[in-house]
Design an enzyme around this catalytic site. Structure first.
Site, PDB file in Angstrom:
ATOM      1  N   HIS A  84       4.635 -15.037   5.088  1.00 58.29           N
ATOM      2  CA  HIS A  84       3.405 -15.448   4.559  1.00 58.29           C
ATOM      3  C   HIS A  84       2.119 -14.880   5.890  1.00 58.29           C
ATOM      4  O   HIS A  84       2.789 -14.949   6.771  1.00 58.29           O
ATOM      5  CB  HIS A  84       3.108 -16.654   4.185  1.00 58.29           C
TER       6      HIS A  84
ATOM      7  N   ARG B  46       0.679  -1.105  -0.066  1.00 57.30           N
ATOM      8  CA  ARG B  46      -0.109   0.150   0.171  1.00 57.30           C
ATOM      9  C   ARG B  46       0.897   1.480  -0.149  1.00 57.30           C
ATOM     10  O   ARG B  46       2.130   1.143   0.123  1.00 57.30           O
ATOM     11  CB  ARG B  46      -0.983  -0.207   1.196  1.00 57.30           C
TER      12      ARG B  46
ATOM     13  N   LYS C 224       1.791  -1.515   4.747  1.00 51.05           N
ATOM     14  CA  LYS C 224       1.190  -0.376   4.535  1.00 51.05           C
ATOM     15  C   LYS C 224       2.284   0.755   5.218  1.00 51.05           C
ATOM     16  O   LYS C 224       2.424   0.575   6.362  1.00 51.05           O
ATOM     17  CB  LYS C 224      -0.101  -0.244   5.222  1.00 51.05           C
TER      18      LYS C 224
ATOM     19  N   TYR D  35      -3.214   0.638  14.971  1.00 46.20           N
ATOM     20  CA  TYR D  35      -4.340   1.449  15.075  1.00 46.20           C
ATOM     21  C   TYR D  35      -4.938   1.127  16.457  1.00 46.20           C
ATOM     22  O   TYR D  35      -5.651   0.006  16.683  1.00 46.20           O
ATOM     23  CB  TYR D  35      -5.431   1.359  14.006  1.00 46.20           C
TER      24      TYR D  35
END
Length: 428
Positions: A332, A302, A320, A356
């Site tokens: 993986h 991302r 990300k 988060y």
């Protein structure tokens, strides 16, 4: 280019897609008017205006600070609506282009201009080659024209030609009556005047654009074993020796190095891929992969991510906004968000960097040569020092010092005969 200007007009007509002006219909993901703008930018024609039809206000998102004029449905050729703008530039030469003819290119614009000025023609029409093609394309051709002659055409335009279909023909007749001729520049691009009048013809434009890109890639040493499902925007750069496999889509400002293998079934947008990389069935957006990175299948990178040299990223990995150090292995089933990861780090299967807390996002730092055991959860903000280890199945909420092993597990408790009491079906 000096002493030149451009008039870009929309042809209007039946919409190919509901609520979308034809000039904004995409060819290889880019609105057709963007192709025309890019050609003018590359040719150095900055002084320009646009003429749009009624109901095409969205086009003005692509016109910058240039003036935009509106042409009525029965006002003749659209360039007539730019009369006042041309009047203040009558000493210039004008290139007139259709916004729905995306294949005009900077090389043709420049070469046609040189031909136009060297021969001192009043008007020079761009054609794809041959008298038959010229006649067929006459209504939709691009052309260079001297400002003074263009103003003369404005004054002598036929009021009965409400659609403007005879504008170029009328210009040629005026020149013929003077016992002179218009110039013709034969472009090396057979598709230079291609346009679409319906959604099916738009498919043909996309096919032609794909083929043109493939020719350019192959000329640059790129390998295309099979082009099934391969779509590459013309803005993408690919190095020699790279192989693009079926199902691969490359978009935007993407740059791919030499001797890579991209695909199958990969999507890369606005990203930079280094030399010798392998990208297998992976989606990458606004990220950088350095030399020798191997990733996939079924992973996602991302925006904001940098993966350093010779990293190995396996299947079902999502990264990300992170910086992954050189030679790190993420085998993986792992998620890494908002992290700074050192060199030579090993992630076991099923790890998660939880970035988060429900209100704010926090960063995690992992030092060089750390070892993150299987099913480890790192709860940001947290730091793992150089050579720090985490035991499999640990949820780490506190910093791990260098060379330390973090173990966070409940004590195992075995309840004797529990199955006999609570799972009578199996016992039978």
């Amino acid at each position: 280019m000096e002493n030149v200007a451009a008039i870009v007009y929309t042809a209007g007509g039946e919409l190919m897609h509901e609520n979308c002006p034809n000039a904004l219909c995409p060819v290889l993901f880019r609105p057709m008017i963007e192709w025309v703008n890019a050609a003018l930018d590359e040719a150095g024609v900055s002084d320009r205006c646009y003429v749009r039809r009624s109901g095409e206000e969205e086009i003005e998102k692509y016109t910058g600070s240039a003036p935009v004029f509106c042409c009525g449905e029965e006002s003749g050729h659209p360039v007539l609506s730019a009369k006042d703008w041309v009047l203040g530039r009558k000493d210039k030469n004008f290139i007139v282009l259709c916004a729905e003819a995306p294949f005009v290119d900077a090389a043709s614009i420049k070469a046609a201009f040189d031909h136009h000025t060297e021969t001192n023609y009043e008007m020079t029409v761009l054609a794809s080659g041959g008298r038959t093609a010229f006649i067929k394309e006459l209504e939709i051709s691009s052309f260079w024209v001297k400002g003074a002659f263009l103003l003369e055409l404005f004054a002598s335009s036929d009021p009965e030609d409400k659609a403007g279909a005879q504008f170029v023909s009328s210009a040629l007749k005026i020149l013929s009556d003077r016992q002179t001729v218009a110039g013709t520049f034969i472009s090396g691009k057979q598709e230079i005047n291609m346009r679409a009048k319906n959604a099916l013809e738009l498919v043909s434009l996309n096919a032609a654009a794909r083929t043109a890109v493939f020719k350019k890639l192959c000329a640059g040493g790129v390998n295309l074993i099979c082009t099934d499902g391969v779509v590459v925007e013309p803005t993408v750069k690919v190095g020699a020796g790279t192989t693009i496999l079926p199902g691969t889509i490359l978009r935007g400002s993407t740059e791919i190095g030499e001797n890579c293998v991209i695909g199958p079934n990969s999507y890369i947008e606005d990203s930079k891929i280094g030399n010798g990389a392998e990208v297998n069935s992976t989606q990458i957006r606004s990220a950088t992969l350095e030399n020798g990175v191997k990733i996939g299948p079924f992973s996602q990178v991302r925006p904001g991510t940098v993966i350093r040299e010779n990293c190995k990223i396996g299947d079902y990995v999502e990264i990300k906004n992170s910086d992954i150090g050189a030679r790190t292995a993420i085998a993986h089933l792992t998620y890494i968000g908002d992290s700074d990861v050192g060199e030579g780090v090993n992630f076991g299967c099923g790890c998660c960097v939880a970035n988060y807390d429900g209100q704010h996002k926090h960063r995690t730092k992992i030092g060089n040569h750390a070892f993150i055991g299987c099913n480890t959860n790192l709860i940001a903000p947290v730091e793992v020092g150089d050579f720090g280890y985490t035991a499999a199945g640990s949820t780490v909420t506190k910093d791990v010092p260098e060379y330390a092993l973090a173990v966070e597990r409940g004590t195992q408790k075995n309840i004797e005969n529990w199955v006999k009491k609570h799972d009578a079906i199996k016992i039978k």
